[in-house]
Scaffold this active site. Structure first.
Site, PDB file in Angstrom:
ATOM      1  N   HIS A 252       0.819  -1.213   0.000  1.00 10.61           N
ATOM      2  CA  HIS A 252       0.000   0.000   0.000  1.00 10.61           C
ATOM      3  C   HIS A 252       0.852   1.262   0.000  1.00 10.61           C
ATOM      4  CE1 HIS A 252      -4.281  -0.873   0.200  1.00 10.61           C
ATOM      5  NE2 HIS A 252      -4.019  -1.915   0.950  1.00 10.61           N
ATOM      6  N   HIS A 412     -35.988  27.050  32.344  1.00 10.94           N
ATOM      7  CA  HIS A 412     -36.419  25.693  32.011  1.00 10.94           C
ATOM      8  C   HIS A 412     -37.581  25.275  32.917  1.00 10.94           C
ATOM      9  CE1 HIS A 412     -32.780  25.438  29.655  1.00 10.94           C
ATOM     10  NE2 HIS A 412     -32.976  24.165  29.355  1.00 10.94           N
TER      11      HIS A 412
END
Length: 435
Positions: A252, A412
């Site tokens: 490779h 919240h």
């Protein structure tokens, strides 16, 4: 017996990594600011190419006509295998819904990315298989637009077999542009193309760095380094096959590590003796790559037993892991860290690289310890949804209000308060975080 190295690598892939970030960043910035024209300038400079960038249907058909029918048959065979495996993967993703508490239902949906950009290497080798692996999986995932990009050769363009394969596998547009400029063209939506939501596919260090820099603006498959492979072999393994498989992966590139882990000294010594001649027998470019990879990065590790062999393999977390040993079921159950596993000498990494159906875009450099390779799942967004009756919302709102106040997030908490007040006006709730 403690683990011993019959061959130890003098360097590692990371020890010789060149810092290319500044160069790649400059190219990306130039192309983002200068658009199509700047990308064309870089293409002329690096690709030495001034032909069509976005291939027309006539150009695709002309390139496809140059591909021998025998090769087309092999490409169609490989494409069919990869497609069928990807379709089986896609079936593992199911939309679900579940009633969390009475009246509140939550669900999961799998939604494909809108546009995928597939990079197909074309420098030293024409990576037909990379076109199959990246484009096919994007198509099976259901991406609405699939872009394929590959480096053209001076005066020629993209290799005809790559053009044919990308078209066969489902690419909507094929770009003759390589390197950073090719990645940028897909990411920034140049030449009238949609901007890619995800970039996939292997490439050189410049392509890998471009994907790294762009990650966050777009998704990517993974951070990729040099390919690597490890073989586990016991005394029953065929030394000639082990040696051939190591050399086959070493070709490779000069910095592609290959490792042999064994509990049999005689096998290891035979492999060490066979490898040099196998490397010398390769064509010159392949031989030069394999020789450098074997000299600088290869290791041969001698272990005391199969448990130590497995532990060693997990420590390396290789991209490709081959087992040529007895009791394959034991290895399948025991091994934990690899990109793709090849059990028995009847399989080999090259099968997975080219035609057997599993994907060859895999984690390198130890990344297999925390991620797998490219699959249809990489192109999918797993999102959630919920709906509720008012009664179903009641206990959730109470818990939300109290948890939010404990965290100091009063805004919240009040989104829960207002619903409780509206839906249950005659009830009183203890929404304080205090006892």
């Amino acid at each position: 017996m403690p683990r011993a190295y019959l061959k130890k690598a003098p360097v590692t892939p990371t020890s010789e990594t060149t810092d290319v970030r500044a160069t790649v960043q400059e190219i990306l910035d130039d192309i983002e600011a200068g658009g199509d024209q700047k990308a064309l300038e870089y293409a002329a400079k690096f690709d030495n190419y001034d032909g069509s960038v976005v291939l027309s249907r006539d150009e695709i058909e002309a390139a496809s006509a140059q591909v021998p029918e025998k090769l087309k048959d092999d490409i169609r065979f490989a494409h069919d295998n990869v497609r069928r495996f990807a379709e089986a993967q896609r079936e593992t993703l199911k939309d679900i819904e579940v009633e969390i508490v009475p009246g509140l239902v939550a669900g999961q949906k799998s939604i494909p990315c809108g546009a995928a950009g597939c990079y197909i290497p074309g420098g030293r080798y024409s990576h037909i298989a990379s076109a199959i692996m990246t484009v096919t999986t994007a198509k099976v995932a259901g991406c609405h637009r699939i872009l394929a990009c590959s480096p053209p050769r001076p005066g020629i363009g993209i290799a005809p077999a790559v053009v044919y394969t990308a078209d066969l596998c489902g690419a909507d547009k094929i770009l003759a542009m390589g390197g950073v400029q090719g990645v940028a063209a897909m990411a920034f939506g140049l030449f009238g193309l949609p901007s890619a939501d995800i970039l996939v596919g292997p490439g050189n260090q410049f392509v890998a760095e471009a994907k790294r820099i762009l990650y966050g603006r777009v998704g990517i498959d993974m951070f990729a380094g040099p390919t690597d492979s490890l073989i586990i072999a016991d005394g029953t393994a065929d030394a000639a096959i082990v040696a051939a498989d190591l050399v086959g992966q070493a070709e490779h590139g000069y910095n592609s590590p290959v490792w042999l882990v064994t509990d049999d000294r005689a096998l290891a010594e035979k492999v060490l003796a066979l490898v040099p001649d196998l490397i010398a027998d390769l064509p010159e470019i392949n031989s030069n790559n394999a020789e450098a990879a074997w000299r600088d990065y290869a290791e041969v590790v001698l272990c005391s037993d199969r448990e130590e062999m497995a532990a060693t393999a997990d420590e390396y977390a290789p991209e490709h892991l081959t087992v040529q040993a007895q009791d394959l079921h034991w290895w399948l159950d025991r091994l934990q860290c690899y990109g793709s596993l090849f059990l028995g000498e009847e399989t080999t990494v090259a099968f997975g690289d080219k035609a057997s159906g599993t994907n060859h875009v895999l984690p390198t450099s130890g990344a297999a310890s925390y991620t797998g390779g490219l699959s249809v799942h990489k192109y999918m967004k797993i999102v959630t949804w919920q709906r509720s009756t008012r009664e179903g919302a009641k206990p959730v709102a109470e818990a939300t209000a109290r948890i939010s106040r404990l965290e100091g997030m009063e805004g919240h908490a009040r989104t829960a308060d207002i619903r409780l007040k509206k839906y249950f006006p005659d009830e009183r709730f203890d929404l304080s975080a205090q006892e």
